[in-house]
Write a protein that holds these residues in place. Sequence first.
Motif, PDB file in Angstrom:
ATOM      1  N   ALA A  13       0.850  -1.192   0.000  1.00  0.00           N
ATOM      2  CA  ALA A  13       0.000   0.000   0.000  1.00  0.00           C
ATOM      3  C   ALA A  13       0.883   1.238   0.000  1.00  0.00           C
ATOM      4  CB  ALA A  13      -0.908   0.010   1.224  1.00  0.00           C
ATOM      5  N   SER A  14       0.366   2.310  -0.552  1.00  0.00           N
ATOM      6  CA  SER A  14       1.097   3.576  -0.531  1.00  0.00           C
ATOM      7  C   SER A  14       0.997   4.214   0.856  1.00  0.00           C
ATOM      8  CB  SER A  14       0.558   4.523  -1.594  1.00  0.00           C
ATOM      9  OG  SER A  14      -0.820   4.750  -1.399  1.00  0.00           O
ATOM     10  N   ARG A  15      -0.100   3.959   1.536  1.00  0.00           N
ATOM     11  CA  ARG A  15      -0.379   4.460   2.887  1.00  0.00           C
ATOM     12  C   ARG A  15      -1.657   3.778   3.355  1.00  0.00           C
ATOM     13  NH1 ARG A  15      -4.628   7.806   1.863  1.00  0.00           N
ATOM     14  NH2 ARG A  15      -4.664   8.713  -0.211  1.00  0.00           N
ATOM     15  N   ARG A  16      -2.094   4.048   4.560  1.00  0.00           N
ATOM     16  CA  ARG A  16      -3.343   3.471   5.044  1.00  0.00           C
ATOM     17  C   ARG A  16      -4.478   3.871   4.100  1.00  0.00           C
ATOM     18  NH1 ARG A  16      -4.990   2.227  10.657  1.00  0.00           N
ATOM     19  NH2 ARG A  16      -7.145   1.553  10.439  1.00  0.00           N
ATOM     20  N   ASN A  17      -5.242   2.889   3.642  1.00  0.00           N
ATOM     21  CA  ASN A  17      -6.357   3.097   2.710  1.00  0.00           C
ATOM     22  C   ASN A  17      -5.920   3.757   1.400  1.00  0.00           C
ATOM     23  OD1 ASN A  17      -8.463   1.985   4.339  1.00  0.00           O
ATOM     24  ND2 ASN A  17      -8.333   3.813   5.608  1.00  0.00           N
ATOM     25  N   GLY A  18      -4.639   3.621   1.062  1.00  0.00           N
ATOM     26  CA  GLY A  18      -4.127   4.226  -0.163  1.00  0.00           C
ATOM     27  C   GLY A  18      -4.182   3.269  -1.342  1.00  0.00           C
ATOM     28  N   VAL A  49       4.073   2.876  -4.113  1.00  0.00           N
ATOM     29  CA  VAL A  49       3.474   1.788  -3.333  1.00  0.00           C
ATOM     30  C   VAL A  49       4.612   0.920  -2.795  1.00  0.00           C
ATOM     31  CG1 VAL A  49       1.824  -0.121  -3.391  1.00  0.00           C
ATOM     32  CG2 VAL A  49       1.458   1.874  -4.839  1.00  0.00           C
ATOM     33  N   LYS A  50       4.935   1.104  -1.488  1.00  0.00           N
ATOM     34  CA  LYS A  50       6.119   0.463  -0.914  1.00  0.00           C
ATOM     35  C   LYS A  50       5.871  -0.240   0.415  1.00  0.00           C
ATOM     36  CE  LYS A  50       9.135   4.046  -2.780  1.00  0.00           C
ATOM     37  NZ  LYS A  50      10.167   5.029  -2.447  1.00  0.00           N
ATOM     38  N   ARG A  51       4.738  -0.025   1.030  1.00  0.00           N
ATOM     39  CA  ARG A  51       4.473  -0.516   2.385  1.00  0.00           C
ATOM     40  C   ARG A  51       3.873  -1.921   2.344  1.00  0.00           C
ATOM     41  NH1 ARG A  51       3.525   2.401   7.058  1.00  0.00           N
ATOM     42  NH2 ARG A  51       3.779   4.261   5.785  1.00  0.00           N
ATOM     43  N   LEU A  52       4.589  -2.893   2.910  1.00  0.00           N
ATOM     44  CA  LEU A  52       4.082  -4.275   2.981  1.00  0.00           C
ATOM     45  C   LEU A  52       3.025  -4.344   4.080  1.00  0.00           C
ATOM     46  CD1 LEU A  52       4.309  -7.293   2.121  1.00  0.00           C
ATOM     47  CD2 LEU A  52       6.028  -7.534   3.937  1.00  0.00           C
ATOM     48  N   VAL A  53       1.771  -4.577   3.699  1.00  0.00           N
ATOM     49  CA  VAL A  53       0.682  -4.575   4.685  1.00  0.00           C
ATOM     50  C   VAL A  53       0.056  -5.951   4.899  1.00  0.00           C
ATOM     51  CG1 VAL A  53       0.137  -2.116   4.458  1.00  0.00           C
ATOM     52  CG2 VAL A  53      -0.958  -3.764   2.924  1.00  0.00           C
ATOM     53  N   TRP A  54       0.375  -6.907   4.025  1.00  0.00           N
ATOM     54  CA  TRP A  54      -0.174  -8.263   4.169  1.00  0.00           C
ATOM     55  C   TRP A  54       0.648  -9.210   3.315  1.00  0.00           C
ATOM     56  CZ3 TRP A  54      -2.131 -11.681   0.558  1.00  0.00           C
ATOM     57  CH2 TRP A  54      -2.850 -12.772   1.044  1.00  0.00           C
ATOM     58  N   GLU A  84      -6.988  -5.633   7.097  1.00  0.00           N
ATOM     59  CA  GLU A  84      -7.332  -5.206   8.445  1.00  0.00           C
ATOM     60  C   GLU A  84      -7.585  -6.362   9.408  1.00  0.00           C
ATOM     61  OE1 GLU A  84     -10.232  -2.078   8.033  1.00  0.00           O
ATOM     62  OE2 GLU A  84      -8.677  -0.709   7.297  1.00  0.00           O
ATOM     63  N   LYS A  85      -7.859  -7.563   8.889  1.00  0.00           N
ATOM     64  CA  LYS A  85      -8.002  -8.733   9.770  1.00  0.00           C
ATOM     65  C   LYS A  85      -6.715  -9.015  10.529  1.00  0.00           C
ATOM     66  CE  LYS A  85     -11.327 -11.612   7.377  1.00  0.00           C
ATOM     67  NZ  LYS A  85     -11.465 -12.824   6.571  1.00  0.00           N
ATOM     68  N   ASN A  91       0.447  -1.407   9.707  1.00  0.00           N
ATOM     69  CA  ASN A  91       1.885  -1.318   9.946  1.00  0.00           C
ATOM     70  C   ASN A  91       2.639  -1.829   8.725  1.00  0.00           C
ATOM     71  OD1 ASN A  91       1.652  -0.394  12.638  1.00  0.00           O
ATOM     72  ND2 ASN A  91       1.188  -2.464  13.281  1.00  0.00           N
ATOM     73  N   ASP A  92       3.837  -1.289   8.526  1.00  0.00           N
ATOM     74  CA  ASP A  92       4.698  -1.781   7.453  1.00  0.00           C
ATOM     75  C   ASP A  92       5.372  -3.052   7.970  1.00  0.00           C
ATOM     76  OD1 ASP A  92       6.435  -2.308   5.404  1.00  0.00           O
ATOM     77  OD2 ASP A  92       7.431  -0.353   5.463  1.00  0.00           O
TER      78      ASP A  92
END
Length: 103
Positions: A13-18, A49-54, A84-85, A91-92
């Motif tokens: 994700a680029s950011r939360r909800n991004g 888009v750099k953030r590993l969210v899952w 979100e689960k 968090n990254d």
Amino acid sequence: MNLEGCPTVYLLASRRNGTLYVGVTSDLMGRIHKHREGLLPGFTRDYGVKRLVWFEPHATMEDAILREKRIKKWNRAWKLELIEKSNPDWNDLSESFGFKPLG
């Protein structure tokens, strides 16, 4: 958790909800490094888009590719729910593998 050589589906994700990106790799740490450093031309570099969210490891690459294709067809709300689960604060997750926090 050792993911070296393990087929893995991941969401960035680029950011939360991004902006979201779904990918598959057998070298998650190497792929995350490339995304974070902008070494892969295309969508993730163009949109930051750099953030590993899952992420989800699989037994075989065939299983991982099938899962990636299914998730790519999902609507955005389902993808957000999947993230979100297990990561409600977005968090990254790459930081837990030793990557420095994104600036």
